[in-house]
Structures are given as C-alpha cells and as structure tokens.
Design an enzyme around this catalytic site. Structure first.
Site, short mmCIF file in Angstrom:
data_model
loop_
_atom_site.label_atom_id
_atom_site.label_comp_id
_atom_site.label_asym_id
_atom_site.label_seq_id
_atom_site.Cartn_x
_atom_site.Cartn_y
_atom_site.Cartn_z
CG HIS A 272 -1.67 1.09 1.65
ND1 HIS A 272 -2.61 1.65 0.02
CD2 HIS A 272 -2.85 0.94 2.29
CE1 HIS A 272 -3.72 2.48 0.72
NE2 HIS A 272 -4.19 2.10 1.69
CG HIS A 311 -4.24 1.36 -8.29
ND1 HIS A 311 -5.79 0.72 -7.74
CD2 HIS A 311 -3.71 2.15 -7.45
CE1 HIS A 311 -5.63 2.14 -7.06
NE2 HIS A 311 -4.59 3.19 -6.41
CG ASP A 367 2.37 4.40 -4.00
OD1 ASP A 367 2.91 5.48 -3.26
OD2 ASP A 367 2.68 3.42 -3.38
N1 ACO Z 1 4.91 -6.49 -10.38
C1 ACO Z 1 4.17 -8.03 -11.35
N2 ACO Z 1 3.21 -8.30 -11.57
C2 ACO Z 1 2.21 -7.90 -11.23
C3 ACO Z 1 2.12 -6.77 -10.29
C4 ACO Z 1 2.74 -5.76 -9.83
N3 ACO Z 1 4.05 -4.99 -9.66
N4 ACO Z 1 1.23 -6.63 -9.97
C5 ACO Z 1 0.42 -7.43 -10.14
N5 ACO Z 1 0.80 -8.34 -10.76
C6 ACO Z 1 0.47 -9.70 -10.92
C7 ACO Z 1 0.21 -10.86 -10.41
O1 ACO Z 1 0.97 -11.64 -9.76
C8 ACO Z 1 -0.74 -11.47 -11.68
O2 ACO Z 1 -0.55 -12.50 -11.76
P1 ACO Z 1 -0.91 -13.60 -12.79
O3 ACO Z 1 -2.81 -13.14 -12.86
O4 ACO Z 1 -0.30 -14.30 -13.27
O5 ACO Z 1 -0.80 -14.49 -11.19
C9 ACO Z 1 -1.81 -10.30 -11.29
O6 ACO Z 1 -1.11 -9.43 -11.88
C10 ACO Z 1 -2.73 -9.47 -10.61
O7 ACO Z 1 -2.23 -9.51 -9.14
P2 ACO Z 1 -3.09 -8.88 -8.20
O8 ACO Z 1 -1.62 -8.98 -6.99
O9 ACO Z 1 -4.63 -10.46 -8.38
O10 ACO Z 1 -3.77 -7.80 -8.35
P3 ACO Z 1 -4.55 -7.02 -7.13
O11 ACO Z 1 -5.19 -5.80 -7.70
O12 ACO Z 1 -4.20 -7.56 -6.18
O13 ACO Z 1 -2.56 -6.11 -6.38
C11 ACO Z 1 -0.98 -5.02 -5.84
C12 ACO Z 1 -3.01 -4.98 -6.48
C13 ACO Z 1 -1.39 -4.55 -5.00
C14 ACO Z 1 -1.28 -3.07 -6.26
C15 ACO Z 1 -0.48 -4.86 -7.22
O14 ACO Z 1 -0.71 -4.87 -8.37
C16 ACO Z 1 0.96 -4.60 -6.32
O15 ACO Z 1 1.27 -5.26 -5.81
N6 ACO Z 1 2.04 -3.72 -6.46
C17 ACO Z 1 3.13 -3.40 -6.31
C18 ACO Z 1 2.91 -2.93 -5.32
C19 ACO Z 1 2.70 -1.36 -5.23
O16 ACO Z 1 2.53 -0.69 -6.60
N7 ACO Z 1 1.42 -1.00 -4.40
C20 ACO Z 1 1.12 0.52 -4.44
C21 ACO Z 1 -0.27 0.34 -4.78
S1 ACO Z 1 -1.22 1.72 -5.28
C22 ACO Z 1 -0.93 2.57 -3.63
O17 ACO Z 1 -1.64 1.46 -2.58
C23 ACO Z 1 -1.18 3.55 -3.16
#
Ligand code: ACO
Length: 430
Positions: A272, A311, A367
């Site tokens: 987050h 996201h 971010d």
């Molecule tokens: N890098 C690589 N792959 C990713 C990323 C990433 N940053 N984010 C999601 N994926 C992939 C996952 O591996 C998954 O792949 P699959 O379907 O082949 O298994 C798919 O995309 C879906 O991912 P989820 O984790 O189910 O997506 P969710 O909506 O739950 O997660 C989140 C969203 C937590 C923001 C995620 O994209 C992430 O971890 N990003 C990196 C951390 C980040 O930047 N967080 C800040 C968010 S903005 C904020 O809070 C202000």
C-alpha cells in the site's frame, strides 16, 4: 454520483431447491443480506457471498471520491483531480473532502487559521518520541504517536458530537506534519523545530523538517507547491486498505486518533503506502539502465514484483501518476535531476511495451514517481510513507465522519466460511 442508478431486479434460480428469487438491484449492486433468504431448509443460515480481499464487495455508499479505474478517472466530490491539482491547495481539498464543497474566500481563511493554529503538540510527545531507538522507522513512530494523541484529548471519545468530532479533525490534520517532522528529527538527532504558523501548511512542514540556525525558515516556493500538490493527490482514494481500516476501527466507535493510527498502520504495508519506499529501494537495486531488461525478466518469471506498478482499481492508467510526472519536472528544475529517474523512465518504457504488463494491465501507479521527487527534495526513503500519511489524513477523516453519520453502518464484522475440523475430542487419559 455515477451513471449506475439503474434500478431493476435479478432473478435467481436455486438449482438445489428449484426455488426462484427476485433480488433488487440498486446502484449496480445487490444487497448481500438479500442472499440470506436463499436456503435449502428452515435451519439453513442462508446463502453467503464469499469475497476474500473484497474484490467485488461495496462496503458502503459514499459521496466523497469517484474512481473509474478503466478510464483512469479520479474525482473528489465531483471535481476532476487534474483541475484540483492545478487550481486548489491541499487545505482547500481537505475542506472539500470534509464538507462537500470547496471553501469560499472567508471559509478558506477561517479553515487555514484553524489548522495552522493547532500545529503544536504537547511537550510530553517529545519525551515519548525520545524513547524510540535512534534508527526507529519514522512510520512506526508516527503510528504510535498518533494513537498516543488520544490520551491528550479525552473529548475525542465523544464521536457522536459533531462539534467534538470537528475539533479532532482539525487537530489531526494540523498535528500530523508536526509528528512526522519530529519523527524525522529524532532519527537524525536534530533538535525539534517548532511549527511556524505564519507559513502555509506545507511550508510549515518543510520548516519543521529542514530548519537549522536561520531565524526564519523560508521554503522554496516551487518545492512548497510541489509537495502541496503531492499531498493533494494523496488526499483520498475511496475504500482502499487504509481507509477500510479507518472505517472498520471507527465502526467500533474507537476515537479518531486510534482509528487514524490503524489506518496509518495499514498504509505502512509495502503493498500500500509503503510501496513508494520500495520503489526507491528497487531502483537503487537495479542501479543502471542496462540492468532494466534483466530485472523485468525476473519480474515476469514471478521472482519479484515491479514496485509502483499495478493497482487494484486502475487498469488503464493512474491519473495521479500523470500529474506527478509533471510535478517531477518542476522539482528537478530546482533540485537537479534525480539520477534514478533515468532507470524509472527506462523501466516504464520496457514494461509498457511488454506483453506481460500489457495483458496484466500493469501501469505505473502514484508511488512510482512520487518517491523520486521526494528523494530529490531531500527526504530519506523512510519518510515516504509518512508523507503519504500526511496527505491521506483528510480523506481518512472524511470517510470516518461519513461512516458515523450513515444510519446503515454498524460495527464492521465480516462472516467467514469455516473449513476447519469438525467437532472432535481430546483423547481420554488412561
Ligand atoms: N509486478 C508484477 N506482476 C504483478 C504486479 C507487479 N507490480 N502487480 C500484479 N501483478 C500480477 C500478479 O502476479 C498477478 O499475475 P497472475 O494473474 O499471472 O498470477 C496479476 O498481476 C494480478 O495481481 P494481484 O496481486 O491479484 O492484483 P491485486 O489487484 O490484488 O494487487 C497491487 C494490486 C497490490 C497494487 C499489486 O499490483 C502490487 O503488488 N503492486 C506492487 C506494489 C505497489 O505498487 N503498491 C502500491 C499500490 S498504489 C497504493 O496503494 C497507493
């Protein structure tokens, strides 16, 4: 509010019993509680909806923030984020989130006066910050000191009294920068710089961060404005993890300091608000533009995540990231270019042209660039989530008040699907 006010009904056939049900649809949603009438027998509890991580569950009706994740739209109380970033201040936006309308001139003056005259904290706060280890993470200090503020304001428990509530709202927005700057000063061993109420909200925060021996600290207007825009962009984002924590803890009628501490604790997580810190660490680990393709390959192999990408809601682009990219240019005019920017731009270019990121709809989020700006301005990475928390505080508080005033809200208490052991007994001893 949205274009989804299309009332209608959903017909459900339960193949277990052959019974038909008609569920009302309001604002694009069915009520989960309406599923309870769907039973196989009189003793049956009724159908539940199963939604780990709330992927498809609206927990409230809200009038504060509107997001269309596919179109990359973010609006506070109906105003596009782009217009607010250009023409309003962070405190204007805080007022807007809390009151529903932007302040007129007199209201803005009064509001600014209220906030800027509540920036001091009790001297005892310094004493317990002093108890933290010298390398304590400032976010840990912030979470703890915000919670501790509740002990100074017993009236904060009167959450049904609108006047008392507003007192705490003002105090929290006013004192977050003070706690944040004191946490930083503690880590660096610098004496605390007291608030200067003559300065703007953001200018005063910069004063408390950086003032040394000068009689009066004068913030650089470009950096002051840039940070104000960054705060504004973070001010609310509807039912994200930390806001849900705020609402959830607030729903038990905890005081707003305790609820804000819970929200800040949620924000601390690297998935987050802790992500901006992780972005910087990631860029430092990549070290050079040449290492970008190799790093992206590792991400695609599932070894790590590209921090600052992806996201839960935005699946096209994050409108805040676009504004931040512009702000970065203004900041670099003053501070000089952050060398990590080249790695970030290359990473964005490689990722956006790559099949994995396209099919997974992964774009830079708020971010991705904010950390690079913060670093150019001199903030250590540990302060990044703290800066996010300052910006998000008005949003948390607006959502908390909305929750308290919503007659439909009760203490938050999800159901579970129990999948553990059936009844069993301890062995009888011989
Ligand atoms: N890098 C690589 N792959 C990713 C990323 C990433 N940053 N984010 C999601 N994926 C992939 C996952 O591996 C998954 O792949 P699959 O379907 O082949 O298994 C798919 O995309 C879906 O991912 P989820 O984790 O189910 O997506 P969710 O909506 O739950 O997660 C989140 C969203 C937590 C923001 C995620 O994209 C992430 O971890 N990003 C990196 C951390 C980040 O930047 N967080 C800040 C968010 S903005 C904020 O809070 C202000």
């Amino acid at each position: 509010m949205t274009n989804q006010h299309e009332d209608g009904t959903l017909e459900v056939i339960d193949r277990r019993t052959g019974r038909h049900y008609e569920l009302s649809i309001h604002e694009g949603a069915v009520r989960a509680a309406d599923l309870r009438q769907i039973k196989v027998s009189e003793e049956d509890f009724g159908l539940l909806s199963y939604d780990p991580a709330y992927l498809n569950t609206a927990s409230c009706r809200s009038t504060i923030t509107y997001i269309d994740g596919d179109k990359g739209i973010l609006r506070y109380r109906g105003y596009p984020i782009e217009e607010l970033a250009e023409r309003a201040s962070f405190l204007d936006v805080a007022y807007l989130l809390l009151n529903g309308e932007l302040p007129d001139k007199a209201q803005a003056e009064d509001w600014t006066h209220q906030v800027t005259t509540h920036t001091f904290v009790h001297e005892n706060v310094k004493r317990f910050i002093g108890g933290f280890h010298h390398d304590a993470h400032p976010m840990g200090i912030l979470v703890s000191t915000v919670a501790a503020l509740s002990t100074f304001y017993p009236d904060a428990k009167s959450i049904s009294d609108a006047g008392h509530r507003r007192d705490q709202v003002v105090r929290l927005i006013a004192k977050m920068p003070t706690l944040a700057a004191f946490a930083y000063r503690h880590a660096t061993g610098m004496p605390y710089a007291y608030p200067d109420d003559d300065l703007s909200y953001t200018g005063n925060f910069l004063n408390m961060m950086w003032k040394t021996t000068e009689l009066k600290y004068r913030p650089d207007p470009v950096l002051e404005h840039a940070l104000d825009v960054l705060f504004l962009l973070h001010a609310d984002h509807e039912q994200n993890c930390s806001t849900s924590a705020m609402r959830s803890v607030g729903s038990a009628h905890a005081d707003p300091y305790s609820a804000t501490a819970a929200a800040a604790a949620a924000l601390y997580g690297p998935l987050h608000g802790g992500a901006n810190e992780q972005v910087l660490r990631m860029l430092e680990e990549i070290r050079s533009v040449d290492n970008v393709p190799g790093y992206v390959e590792r991400v695609k192999r599932g070894e790590l995540r590209l921090m600052g990408f992806g996201h839960r809601v935005y699946k096209n682009f994050d409108p805040r990231a676009r504004i931040i990219k512009k702000v970065a240019e203004e900041v670099f005019e003053v501070t000089g270019r952050n060398p990590l920017l080249d790695i970030a731009l290359e990473l964005e270019k490689v990722a956006l042209g790559d099949e994995y990121f396209i099919t997974h709809k992964l774009y830079p989020n708020v971010d991705f660039y904010s950390g690079i700006i913060y670093q150019a301005m001199g903030f250590p990475v540990e302060m990044f989530p703290v800066l996010f928390a300052i910006g998000r505080t008005p949003g948390w508080l607006a959502q908390w008040e909305e929750m308290l005033e919503d007659p439909e809200q009760k203490i938050a208490r999800p159901r579970q699907l129990y999948v553990g052991q059936e009844l069993r007994h301890l062995p009888t001893t011989a």
